[in-house]
Scaffold this active site. Structure first.
Site, PDB file in Angstrom:
ATOM      1  N   TYR A 151     -16.062  11.358   6.202  1.00 29.99           N
ATOM      2  CA  TYR A 151     -14.894  10.500   6.365  1.00 29.99           C
ATOM      3  C   TYR A 151     -13.802  11.198   7.168  1.00 29.99           C
ATOM      4  O   TYR A 151     -13.294  10.651   8.167  1.00 29.99           O
ATOM      5  CB  TYR A 151     -14.357  10.079   4.995  1.00 29.99           C
ATOM      6  CG  TYR A 151     -13.206   9.111   5.067  1.00 29.99           C
ATOM      7  CD1 TYR A 151     -13.435   7.739   5.187  1.00 29.99           C
ATOM      8  CD2 TYR A 151     -11.881   9.553   5.033  1.00 29.99           C
ATOM      9  CE1 TYR A 151     -12.379   6.838   5.265  1.00 29.99           C
ATOM     10  CE2 TYR A 151     -10.819   8.663   5.104  1.00 29.99           C
ATOM     11  CZ  TYR A 151     -11.075   7.306   5.221  1.00 29.99           C
ATOM     12  OH  TYR A 151     -10.028   6.424   5.305  1.00 29.99           O
ATOM     13  N   LYS A 169     -12.611  10.344  11.118  1.00 33.19           N
ATOM     14  CA  LYS A 169     -11.220  10.007  11.415  1.00 33.19           C
ATOM     15  C   LYS A 169     -10.619  11.000  12.395  1.00 33.19           C
ATOM     16  O   LYS A 169      -9.878  10.627  13.323  1.00 33.19           O
ATOM     17  CB  LYS A 169     -10.398   9.974  10.132  1.00 33.19           C
ATOM     18  CG  LYS A 169     -10.753   8.852   9.169  1.00 33.19           C
ATOM     19  CD  LYS A 169     -10.418   7.494   9.749  1.00 33.19           C
ATOM     20  CE  LYS A 169     -10.594   6.382   8.742  1.00 33.19           C
ATOM     21  NZ  LYS A 169     -10.300   5.044   9.311  1.00 33.19           N
TER      22      LYS A 169
END
Length: 253
Positions: free
Chosen positions: A157, A161
């Site tokens: 994650y 990002k």
């Protein structure tokens, strides 16, 4: 539209006098601007639409989404809707054409849709949209990312990002703004167990470590839109932290 996402601007929306003043000054200084919102049916995206519409700073606000929106509030005639196809880059360029500002709130979760689907949305679609916006001549690109985003992270994650943040900053937009909120607090209809538990724990953690642990989605949206109104010398790439967003919102109230 039974499947439409309802977005309502009412007296619960807190803008603050500094926000409305900045919006008015922005409109007078930069007339004829238009905004496009990605992820407008998500938790942050819906709030961005509310703040943009309430601000009356843009001649047009376009939402690019797979699900229609049923909007109730001021300046409804300025809201335009287009179906989203994030795999068709040529169509994306046509969608962005004529818009000066873009707000990207795209995102899903690995827990909800699996690793591959998460990466497709949060990486591939996000970058397809940003590249199309750059080609179309968007002046200011605002991206809602995540606290802890790091392209060198070992966690999927945060790594994803961070990769998107880095690539967007390197695309050459006149102005790029990256927002790093911590845990998003909202009344999510499909809240997972961990999110429901966090909603009870976060107030205590926020008290112990103010500005670090969480932030309301409405405050993120307020910060993204309010930041747009600031007069800056371009080119510029900026990163706003969770604490910066919270502090600026509190000062405006």
């Amino acid at each position: 539209m039974s499947d439409a996402m309802k977005i309502v601007v009412d007296d619960k929306l807190v803008l603050g006098e500094p926000f409305t003043k900045a919006a008015s000054e922005f409109k007078a200084r930069s007339p004829g601007k238009s905004a496009l919102v990605l992820g407008s049916t998500g938790e942050v995206g819906r709030e961005v639409v509310k703040h943009l519409m309430a601000s009356d700073a843009f001649d047009k606000v376009t939402v690019l989404a797979r699900r229609p929106i049923e909007y109730t509030g001021p300046n409804a005639e300025k809201l335009k809707q287009k179906p989203a196809d994030f795999e068709n880059t040529e169509q994306l360029e046509r969608d962005f054409a004529g818009h000066t500002h873009a707000f990207s709130c795209l995102g899903t979760t690995r827990a909800k849709n699996g690793k591959d689907a998460f990466y497709k949305v949060d990486h591939d679609y996000a970058l397809n949209a940003a590249k199309a916006a750059k080609t179309a001549g968007v002046e200011h690109y605002s991206n809602c990312s995540s606290n802890g985003a790091d392209k060198n992270s070992m966690f999927l994650y945060m790594k994803t990002k961070g990769e998107v943040d880095s690539e967007i900053q390197d695309m050459g937009f006149p102005r790029v703004s990256i927002f790093h909120p911590s845990m998003l607090m909202c009344d999510r209809k499909e809240a997972r167990l961990i999110e429901r538990a966090a909603s009870y724990v976060m107030p205590l953690l926020d008290y112990v470590m103010p500005g670090k642990m969480s932030i309301p989605t409405s405050t993120v949206a307020w910060a993204m839109v309010n930041n747009t109104f600031k007069k800056v010398d371009t080119p510029v790439a900026e990163l706003l932290t969770n604490k910066q967003m919270l502090d600026e919102f509190k000062k405006s109230q």
